[in-house]
Design a protein around this motif. Structure first.
Motif, mmCIF file in Angstrom:
data_model
loop_
_atom_site.group_PDB
_atom_site.id
_atom_site.type_symbol
_atom_site.label_atom_id
_atom_site.label_comp_id
_atom_site.label_asym_id
_atom_site.label_seq_id
_atom_site.Cartn_x
_atom_site.Cartn_y
_atom_site.Cartn_z
ATOM 1 N N LEU A 110 0.800 -1.084 0.003
ATOM 2 C CA LEU A 110 -0.036 -0.056 0.041
ATOM 3 C C LEU A 110 0.749 1.162 0.051
ATOM 4 N N PHE A 111 2.156 1.221 0.477
ATOM 5 C CA PHE A 111 2.784 2.423 0.853
ATOM 6 C C PHE A 111 3.730 2.404 -0.559
ATOM 7 N N THR A 112 3.433 1.922 -1.761
ATOM 8 C CA THR A 112 3.768 2.430 -2.843
ATOM 9 C C THR A 112 2.957 3.670 -3.352
ATOM 10 N N VAL A 113 2.360 4.334 -2.541
ATOM 11 C CA VAL A 113 1.339 5.604 -2.869
ATOM 12 C C VAL A 113 2.489 6.677 -3.456
ATOM 13 N N PRO A 114 3.265 6.886 -2.503
ATOM 14 C CA PRO A 114 4.165 8.045 -2.948
ATOM 15 C C PRO A 114 4.834 7.894 -4.242
ATOM 16 N N ILE A 115 5.301 6.710 -4.627
ATOM 17 C CA ILE A 115 5.837 6.339 -5.787
ATOM 18 C C ILE A 115 4.600 6.779 -7.088
ATOM 19 N N PHE A 116 3.679 6.135 -6.796
ATOM 20 C CA PHE A 116 2.489 6.421 -7.824
ATOM 21 C C PHE A 116 2.136 7.839 -7.999
ATOM 22 N N VAL A 117 1.945 8.812 -6.776
ATOM 23 C CA VAL A 117 1.811 9.925 -6.804
ATOM 24 C C VAL A 117 3.181 10.887 -7.762
ATOM 25 N N SER A 118 4.210 10.379 -7.414
ATOM 26 C CA SER A 118 5.229 10.818 -8.431
ATOM 27 C C SER A 118 4.990 10.495 -9.994
ATOM 28 N N LEU A 119 4.706 9.294 -10.081
ATOM 29 C CA LEU A 119 4.248 9.030 -11.553
ATOM 30 C C LEU A 119 3.365 9.566 -12.177
ATOM 31 N N ILE A 120 2.264 9.940 -11.606
ATOM 32 C CA ILE A 120 1.149 10.671 -12.276
ATOM 33 C C ILE A 120 0.845 12.146 -12.013
ATOM 34 N N SER A 121 1.928 12.498 -10.964
ATOM 35 C CA SER A 121 1.574 14.025 -10.775
ATOM 36 C C SER A 121 2.249 14.965 -11.977
ATOM 37 N N GLY A 122 3.110 14.268 -12.913
ATOM 38 C CA GLY A 122 3.354 14.829 -13.966
ATOM 39 C C GLY A 122 2.136 15.470 -15.007
ATOM 40 N N PRO A 123 1.608 14.294 -15.498
ATOM 41 C CA PRO A 123 0.508 14.496 -16.297
ATOM 42 C C PRO A 123 -0.642 15.355 -15.756
ATOM 43 N N ILE A 124 -0.936 15.102 -14.481
ATOM 44 C CA ILE A 124 -2.241 15.734 -13.905
ATOM 45 C C ILE A 124 -1.913 17.056 -13.324
ATOM 46 N N LEU A 125 -0.701 17.358 -12.660
ATOM 47 C CA LEU A 125 -0.338 18.555 -11.871
ATOM 48 C C LEU A 125 0.659 19.412 -12.877
ATOM 49 N N GLY A 126 1.088 18.753 -13.802
ATOM 50 C CA GLY A 126 2.251 19.528 -14.668
ATOM 51 C C GLY A 126 3.568 19.481 -14.050
ATOM 52 N N GLU A 127 3.665 18.734 -12.894
ATOM 53 C CA GLU A 127 5.123 18.722 -12.121
ATOM 54 C C GLU A 127 6.069 17.843 -13.201
ATOM 55 N N ARG A 128 7.396 18.500 -12.741
ATOM 56 C CA ARG A 128 8.567 17.844 -13.719
ATOM 57 C C ARG A 128 9.017 16.608 -12.810
ATOM 58 N N VAL A 129 9.229 15.461 -13.560
ATOM 59 C CA VAL A 129 9.798 14.439 -12.891
ATOM 60 C C VAL A 129 11.392 14.127 -13.298
ATOM 61 N N GLY A 130 12.185 14.467 -12.479
ATOM 62 C CA GLY A 130 13.814 14.379 -12.921
ATOM 63 C C GLY A 130 14.065 13.064 -12.924
ATOM 64 N N PRO A 131 15.349 12.855 -13.298
ATOM 65 C CA PRO A 131 16.256 11.451 -13.240
ATOM 66 C C PRO A 131 15.894 10.773 -11.885
ATOM 67 N N TRP A 132 16.291 11.503 -10.714
ATOM 68 C CA TRP A 132 16.169 10.789 -9.502
ATOM 69 C C TRP A 132 14.747 10.255 -9.047
ATOM 70 N N ARG A 133 13.809 11.039 -9.477
ATOM 71 C CA ARG A 133 12.497 10.478 -9.140
ATOM 72 C C ARG A 133 12.224 9.292 -10.025
ATOM 73 N N TRP A 134 12.508 9.383 -11.114
ATOM 74 C CA TRP A 134 12.532 8.328 -12.102
ATOM 75 C C TRP A 134 12.980 6.756 -11.707
ATOM 76 N N PHE A 135 14.219 6.949 -11.042
ATOM 77 C CA PHE A 135 14.869 6.176 -10.529
ATOM 78 C C PHE A 135 14.392 5.481 -9.309
ATOM 79 N N ALA A 136 13.940 6.376 -8.277
ATOM 80 C CA ALA A 136 13.199 6.037 -7.181
ATOM 81 C C ALA A 136 11.954 5.060 -7.622
ATOM 82 N N ILE A 137 11.092 5.741 -8.634
ATOM 83 C CA ILE A 137 9.759 5.071 -9.097
ATOM 84 C C ILE A 137 10.274 3.633 -9.660
ATOM 85 N N PHE A 138 11.196 3.403 -10.221
ATOM 86 C CA PHE A 138 11.833 2.116 -10.596
ATOM 87 C C PHE A 138 12.114 1.354 -9.535
ATOM 88 N N MET A 139 12.824 1.761 -8.416
ATOM 89 C CA MET A 139 13.229 1.244 -7.565
ATOM 90 C C MET A 139 11.989 0.737 -6.797
#
Length: 303
Positions: A110-139
């Motif tokens: 269940l606590f993958t929630v922050p990961i999914f928030v980072s993943l979909i915040s770009g298209p919904i909120l227009g937030e930029r997802v940098g390389p470190w966030r992509w690495f964390a999402i993959f991790m």
């Protein structure tokens, strides 16, 4: 002349941290009690209906005293409906999966929630997802794969329900972020209870099982603890920023592991422990990057 020192100002940040720790304790007690009731044979949809009916009753009482602006609901009606539907789907998936999963495995996924928030915040909120966030999402997804691996003896297909719940919770969180400055908390609580009660009403009527006095007391506790958790969570964010509070939300995994061990003789295996650690580390990387970017933005704004 004797100098009298000014009275100390309460540490609002520490108070916010305390509130969020108590909030997640309530959430863990909610899910731990729900697992007990599900194992007793009560349908998940019946429990969900009672949980939201309790929240609706409290929300109705609260909104009758505090009132509401029609524009709060009129201008954001569909977002409120979608938000309520997302949380209702989270509840349905969670309550059903608790019958089959250990509390530690469920809470870790269940606590993958922050990961999914980072993943979909770009298209919904227009937030930029940098390389470190992509690495964390993959991790984070690697952590999930470790937990739901067929080599994990605790694996069950209900794990995927919790994963869907995490996605729905991420959407719920993003919508809440959009509505926070426009709709007051007690209105959000009321509308959440209303949508949830309406969604689960037909299923509860269809699947209803007779309730003993002991079970009714436990169901009432589930409703109260869930409401109290959401209320304390809202108040915690009034005393400290989300970027400060986020790491303390992982206390939920600790609470759930302890409850599983004490009440259900559940001992997390090495796959669950390793996967949970990977997910927590990925979440903390996302937290650190967000906090650093906010600090940089504030610093640039001050200059």
């Amino acid at each position: 002349m004797k100098v009298v020192s000014a009275p100390q100002i309460p540490d609002r940040v520490n108070f916010g941290i305390l509130l969020i720790l108590i909030a997640y304790l309530f959430f863990s007690l909610t899910d731990g009690t729900t697992k007990w009731l599900v194992l007793l044979g009560y349908p998940a949809f019946q429990l969900a209906f009672i949980r939201y009916s309790f929240q609706l009753a409290i929300g109705t009482t609260e909104i009758s005293f505090r009132g509401f602006d029609k524009n709060e609901i009129k201008d954001h009606f569909w977002l409120l409906v979608i938000r309520g539907a997302m949380l209702a789907s989270v509840t349905a998936c969670v309550f059903y999966s608790l019958k089959y999963l250990t509390l530690s495995m469920y809470s870790a996924i269940l606590f993958t929630v922050p990961i999914f928030v980072s993943l979909i915040s770009g298209p919904i909120l227009g937030e930029r997802v940098g390389p470190w966030r992509w690495f964390a999402i993959f991790m984070g997804f690697v952590g999930v794969v470790i937990i739901v691996s067929p080599f994990n003896e605790s694996f069950h297909w209900a794990s995927f329900l919790v994963l869907f719940a995490a996605i729905a919770m991420a959407i719920y969180s993003i919508i809440t972020r959009k509505l926070a400055a426009k709709v007051r908390p007690h209105v959000l609580q009321f509308f959440t209870g209303l949508v949830g009660a309406l969604v689960f009403l037909p299923f509860a009527v269809w699947l209803w099982q007779p309730v003993t006095l002991k079970a009714l007391m436990l169901m009432t506790w589930v409703g109260f603890a869930s409401w109290a958790g959401h209320e304390l969570l809202t108040r915690a964010h009034k005393h400290a920023e989300a970027s400060v509070l986020m790491p303390y939300s992982y206390s939920f995994i600790i609470y759930m592991t302890i409850l599983g061990f004490i009440f259900y003789d559940e001992v997390p295996d090495e796959f669950t422990i390793l996967g949970a650690l990977v997910i927590i580390i990925s979440g903390l990387i996302i937290w650190y990057r967000e906090r650093r970017l906010k600090f940089k933005a504030k610093k640039d704004g001050a200059t």
